[in-house]
Scaffold this active site. Structure first.
Site, PDB file in Angstrom:
ATOM      1  N   ASP A 494       0.980  -1.127  -0.095  1.00 60.58           N
ATOM      2  CA  ASP A 494       0.005  -0.042  -0.044  1.00 60.58           C
ATOM      3  C   ASP A 494       0.888   1.175  -0.159  1.00 60.58           C
ATOM      4  OD1 ASP A 494      -2.188   1.683   0.339  1.00 60.58           O
ATOM      5  OD2 ASP A 494      -1.929   1.823   2.387  1.00 60.58           O
ATOM      6  N   ASP A 861      -1.855  -1.047   5.816  1.00 60.79           N
ATOM      7  CA  ASP A 861      -2.067  -0.366   7.142  1.00 60.79           C
ATOM      8  C   ASP A 861      -3.167  -1.216   7.855  1.00 60.79           C
ATOM      9  OD1 ASP A 861      -4.198   0.466   5.661  1.00 60.79           O
ATOM     10  OD2 ASP A 861      -3.438   2.536   5.988  1.00 60.79           O
ATOM     11  N   ASP A 865      -7.245  -2.516   3.302  1.00 65.31           N
ATOM     12  CA  ASP A 865      -6.290  -3.549   2.801  1.00 65.31           C
ATOM     13  C   ASP A 865      -6.620  -5.076   3.597  1.00 65.31           C
ATOM     14  OD1 ASP A 865      -4.760  -1.632   1.369  1.00 65.31           O
ATOM     15  OD2 ASP A 865      -3.724  -1.366   3.254  1.00 65.31           O
TER      16      ASP A 865
END
Length: 1161
Positions: A494, A861, A865
């Site tokens: 990410d 995080d 996700d």
């Protein structure tokens, strides 16, 4: 009989209701409304004479028949039951998508008098609704079974067992609002019988249950039979020690299993008192176990730990979701609208309160302005928390080649054991050995070949790895996945908070004016009073808790930059007189220096009250607020989000002509850009019920907020390390594509000399076909004449040695998946930047990469996700919440040392068995065998200690480019084992021949096979003892994956101690220990030194051979077989792309194949 059921249902072939029962639950809903179940079901009825026959058989076989039924559930069911339609079954045989079989009992329960009706979604233009009824007719009997915590009900109309949650699916938002009045006690009681108790019950089995399950493991059954055999052969000491070690191992195992179960039980089980609203209008305090879908829950102002999933219908809640997502930043939840849209917990995530999350504060929903009101939508294992706990309790089988090969290898050892048994029978039978001893000796060979300490040693290696991770601050909830980390070939990251810093700094504000933009204002404090300043101050979801502002770091930074202050409404009810007695959620007040005089006609810079919030959602990439000013002006809507999304919702004439160029300029420099818009609402509009879709249309573009997102200093170093290890790195983000490309270049994912090609895929629009296009540039869609495009020498871009990377956004990725599946693998092979990706698309990307045979790691995080982290082979959540169940690992670092550690250990344990196997067969040939204490010395003192400590070396400091072998059946591993075995047998035979050739040698008196002490036994004891130590050194090298041998101090100490002990036993004078071990006293020192020399030569040759195998000495064998195509799809695709340098065609629109278009339409 076994077919896949639809609609979350498990169904058999017959589909007809039984004749002896009336249908209790009718569900005429079309099957496409529900998700697909992947279980096959077969129905059986108990036959009591068969049941009694099985019980008698179990007694006669001393329980072995029950063991067989435990290992083979299908055999057990067939033996006790007869096949029947599943509607009449007492027992069901379930088979999941992985081929695993389970036996469950069908339960029945009488339903109370009365009926249960609740409407779900509209299904056709006639407003025909699916009504689920429990009729009080001939037999009010509910048939169901519970599997992995989930209740499945028999629904006669479907002719299938369906998840109980099917009865609460399909509710519209309006249906939920209709349940605000609450359920009657009778309705609640009936629903509880159908849905079961609202509890996530993790079973904590008793020690006796666990003992039976552990002992019925095939390995322990083998050990029990081995112990019986050893006891019958008078190996009392050895058998007693193995019993003691096995009991200790079982006790430790049972303690750990029960401890983990209790920990998970405490984490999963949540029983609190909650206030529910009854249909009579009164509030009642009940236990959370009694909650059912449809219950109306009143949430107190101080919040609570939520025991179910619920849709928020009135008031706002500040929620800490770290237990589920790993995201420690509190999230603002707002009320669900009363539209006719079908309610979906994921799509309406910002209006859904999830089980297990902590509601910190609730306001605006109660009669006095405090608290909130929500309706229960899911309970028990059907909740989001229940789903996560279920994934921990019942994980899918790991597709890891090592485990499969281990079983095949043990089968190979079993074949060796069979050969050894036959050899023993022939040798011993020729010497007229009594049949009892013949049988014992032959079976003894089998117990030698299968290493008894192997499972304990493998488990110990995994525990070492887990403890090393724990010491580095890595929390792991799935230890088997540690072994897969070493095989990761691609890592997804990410961007925000992972590769870049969590916080952002405001770079400046650009207000729209006419057809362009005003100059960039570097600090919002210098903005003139107006709509832009009000938008920056009020368009957020930040809330106050004990005077402290809580919310997204970006929004906190945005508010801070304006200098405005957030305050709570002045009245407890939220009806603020200053703002026209509107129900106010929060008030934003400018600093004292900015407050104008009341006579000032322009009131837009006065304090602003937020009266309605439509929270940010990553799937729609925007949020909005409805505000009112104190002077009675019209309400103003402010919209904030991705600039492209904001512009698409604005009136065309209000968007500056330089919008795209300005956005590209800042995004390509790595800035995070947010767009703002506004709209005035009519004064008479009802602000409490206005829909989001009405609010967020025909907006006026306001301007851009430019923020700088710094790349973390360690990101570039980590990416460089991974690239040196030939690990592919990919960025998956919800940010702008040009910002993402800039960050990818800054952290080294895209090298400075590499080209970035943008992929644009568009779905069909009107009469036009879907199209796919690749082009260089700034990410804007290229419009090029097709004939001119063909003449462009595009291949020169990537034939000059420079690599190329694809960048693609979420909309194009969706179109690519839907309309161009034939191009998807090629795009995935070169895709490095995936921007504007929704959480579902991130998960879809991970699964698509796995289909190309990549072992995928995902680092994020934990908030947006979650799905991708759980789908990845190795999901690493960067989170402060240690007990998060968002991913297998909660960490900031990982290593790949455990797989080579396991491979080395397995090879050593296999060689230990083969050494002893060879020694025993040679001694059988010489009519003797090792003594009881000699076996004990080898197995428990030497091998077990060495096997346990050899895995403590720790990981190497660098990641090597090549992946460690995960298979035991590769040419290097098998060749290494076979060659070592040959050399070890050669050394043993050499030692025996040297002994026989000595002048002082006295031939063995062939009166029996246990004639100890003797010279043959003593010589093989000496050489095989050294071989155990030698092979532990040879097999523990592990570099570059592990640290060199000398870093493992404990193992090194054990080696020195055991080598000294063996030298003392071989070289020095005869003692009481020699007598206990039944060793022969040979005074010839030159002979003893010769044995030592054979051992040294054995070590040198084995070490050299293993080194040469590691350096690729056996690659010539692969060349003899010709160059084989890789089994991994991504490697085959890589080879194809290398051979077609003209792909992709630049600036040429591609269209889907005819078959694809037909298939989609």
């Amino acid at each position: 009989m076994a077919v896949s059921g639809l609609g979350g249902c498990c169904q058999g072939l017959e589909g007809a209701p039984s004749l002896d029962t009336e249908p209790l639950i009718t569900d005429p809903r079309p099957s496409e409304l529900s998700h697909v179940s992947h279980m096959d079901v077969q129905g059986y009825r108990l036959v009591y004479w068969k049941v009694w026959l099985c019980r008698i058989g179990s007694l006669c076989s001393l329980g072995l028949l029950l063991v067989l039924f435990k290992w083979r559930p299908r055999v057990g069911v067939k033996a006790r039951c007869k096949s029947c339609p599943i509607s009449m079954a007492d027992v069901l045989l379930l088979k999941d998508r992985y081929g695993q079989q389970f036996v469950v009992d069908v339960l029945t329960e009488e339903i109370e008098e009365g009926s249960l009706e609740f409407a779900v979604s509209e299904l056709d233009e006639n407003e025909w609704r699916d009504t689920v009824q429990l009729h009080n007719e001939k037999k009010t009997l509910l048939r169901y079974y519970v599997f992995e915590g989930i209740r499945y009900l028999w629904i006669a109309r479907k002719g299938a067992y369906c998840k109980a949650s099917i009865l609460s699916e399909g509710w519209t938002c309006a249906d939920l609002h209709a349940q605000l009045q609450g359920l009657s006690r009778a309705d609640q009681s009936t629903r509880q019988q159908v849905f079961g108790a609202n509890i996530i019950d993790v079973p904590v089995k008793s020690y006796l249950q666990l003992l039976f399950e552990e002992v019925l493991n095939p390995f322990y059954v083998f050990q029990v039979l081995s112990i019986i055999l050893w006891m019958s052969d008078n190996y009392y000491y050895y058998a007693a020690c193995i019993i003691a070690i096995s009991l200790l191992s079982i006790c430790v195992s049972l303690y750990e299993i029960r401890k983990q179960s209790k920990t998970l039980h405490r984490m999963a089980q949540l029983i609190v008192n909650v206030t529910v609203r009854r249909s009579t209008g009164e509030d009642e305090c009940v236990s959370s176990e009694e909650l059912v879908p449809g219950d109306c829950v009143v949430i107190p102002a101080e919040g609570l730990l939520l025991p179910c999933d619920a849709a928020l219908l009135a008031g706002e809640c500040m929620v800490n979701e770290s237990m589920l997502t790993g995201e420690s930043i509190p999230v603002m939840k707002t009320p669900l609208s009363g539209s006719e849209a079908t309610y979906n917990p994921e799509a309406h995530r910002r209006h859904t309160l999830f089980c297990g999350t902590q509601i910190i504060q609730a306001k605006g929903g109660g009669p006095n302005g405090k608290g909130a009101v929500a309706v229960v939508t899911r309970t028990g294992f059907f909740t989001a928390k229940g789903d996560l706990v279920s994934s921990i309790l019942y994980p899918q089988p790991l597709d890891f080649r090592f485990y499969k090969d281990a079983m095949k290898f043990l089968l190979f050892l079993g074949v060796l054991a069979l050969i050894g048994t036959i050899y023993s029978l022939v040798i011993l039978a020729r010497r007229n050995t009594p049949w009892k001893e013949l049988l014992i000796r032959s079976l003894d060979v089998v117990t030698i070949v299968v290493p008894p300490a192997l499972p304990a040693a493998l488990t110990t290696a995994t525990i070492y790895a887990q403890n090393r991770l724990k010491r580095q601050g890595v929390f792991c909830i799935s230890p088997p996945r540690i072994n897969m980390c070493g095989k990761i070939s691609l890592f997804c990251f990410d961007k925000t908070g992972t590769l870049t810093e969590e916080g952002l700094d405001v770079w400046g504000v650009m207000e729209a004016t006419g057809g362009g933009f005003k100059e960039l204002v570097p600090d919002p404090l210098f903005l003139p009073p107006g709509l832009m300043l009000s938008a920056l101050a009020s368009c957020h979801s930040v809330a106050l808790l004990a005077g402290q502002a809580l919310g997204d770091p970006l929004e906190l930074k945005m508010i801070e930059s304006t200098g405005w202050a957030l305050t709570e409404p002045g009245d407890e009810t939220g009806l603020d007189v200053e703002f026209g007695r509107n129900r106010v959620l929060a008030v934003m007040r400018p600093s004292a220096s900015e407050l104008p005089s009341r006579e000032d006609a322009n009131a837009v810079h006065l304090p602003v009250a937020i009266v309605r919030r439509f929270p940010f959602s990553s799937s729609i990439q925007r949020m909005s607020v409805v505000t009112v000013a104190p002077a009675g002006a019209s309400p103003v809507v402010f919209l904030k989000g991705a600039p492209e999304m904001v512009a698409s919702l604005c009136l065309k004439e209000s968007v500056p002509s330089l919008f795209s160029a300005t956005l590209r300029e800042y995004a390509s420099q790595g800035f995070r850009v947010l767009g703002f818009a506004y709209k005035y609402l009519a004064k008479e509009i009802d602000l409490g019920s206005v829909e989001r879709v009405e609010v967020e249309k025909n907006m006026n573009f306001l301007g851009l907020l430019v923020m700088k997102n710094q790349v973390k200093p360690e990101s570039a170093e980590v990416i460089h390390t991974l690239k040196l290890a030939q690990l592919r790195t990919v960025m998956v983000t919800g940010d702008n594509i040009l910002t993402a490309v800039n960050v990818a270049q800054a952290c080294g994912m895209v090298a400075s000399h590499d080209k970035v090609l943008f992929v644009h895929a568009s779905p069909p629009a009107g009469s036009s076909l879907p199209s796919l296009q690749f082009h260089q540039g700034d990410g804007a869609a290229a419009v090029v004449n097709t004939q001119e495009a063909i003449d462009i020498p595009s291949q020169s871009l990537y034939q000059n040695g420079a690599g190329y990377h694809f960048a693609i956004n979420g909309m194009s990725f969706a179109a690519l998946c839907d309309y161009f599946p034939e191009y998807l693998p090629k795009v995935l092979m070169r895709g490095t930047v995936y921007a504007r990706m929704t959480p579902d698309q991130k998960t879809q990307l991970v699964k698509a990469l796995q289909k190309l045979n990549y072992r995928v790691g995902m680092c994020g995080d934990g908030a947006n996700d979650c799905g991708a982290l759980r789908a990845a082979d190795c999901g690493v959540s960067l989170s402060e919440a240690e007990a998060s169940v968002a991913s297998p690992f909660t960490s900031k670092s990982d290593n790949i040392s455990c797989v080579p550690s396991l491979i080395s250990l397995f090879k050593y344990m296999a060689l230990y068995s083969l050494i002893q196997f060879a020694s025993v067969l040679i001694l059988y040939t010489e009519q003797t065998n090792f003594g009881d204490l000699q076996f004990l010395f080898f197995d428990l003192v030497l091998v077990t200690v060495l096997a346990i400590v050899m895995g403590r070396g720790g990981p190497g400091n660098d990641l090597p480019p090549q992946r460690p072998a995960a298979s035991l059946l590769t040419v290097p591993v098998l060749a290494s084992l076979l060659l070592h075995t040959f050399l070890l047998i050669l050394a043993q035979i050499s030692a025996l021949l040297v002994t026989v050739s000595q002048d002082w040698y006295v031939p063995l008196n062939s009166t029996g096979s246990r004639n100890l002490p003797n010279m043959e036994d003593t010589s093989l004891f000496a050489i095989s003892g050294f071989q155990y130590i030698i092979m532990s050194v040879v097999m523990t090298k592990g570099y570059p994956y592990k640290k060199p041998l000398y870093f493992n101090v404990l193992f090194l100490s054990a080696l020195v101690a055991f080598f000294s002990l063996m030298c003392w036993l071989v070289l020095f004078r005869f003692t009481i220990i020699h007598q206990a071990l039944q060793l022969y006293n040979i005074p010839d020192m030159s002979y003893k030194l010769l044995l030592l020399a054979i051992a040294a030569l054995n070590f040198f040759v084995c070490f050299l051979m293993e080194f040469m195998i590691d350096q690729g000495a056996l690659n010539c064998l692969r060349r003899l077989g010709g160059k084989r195509e890789s089994k991994k799809q991504y490697k085959r695709l890589e080879a194809q792309l290398t051979q077609t340098p003209s792909w992709p065609p630049l600036n040429q629109p591609l269209f889907p194949l005819q078959s694809t278009v037909i298939g989609v339409s």
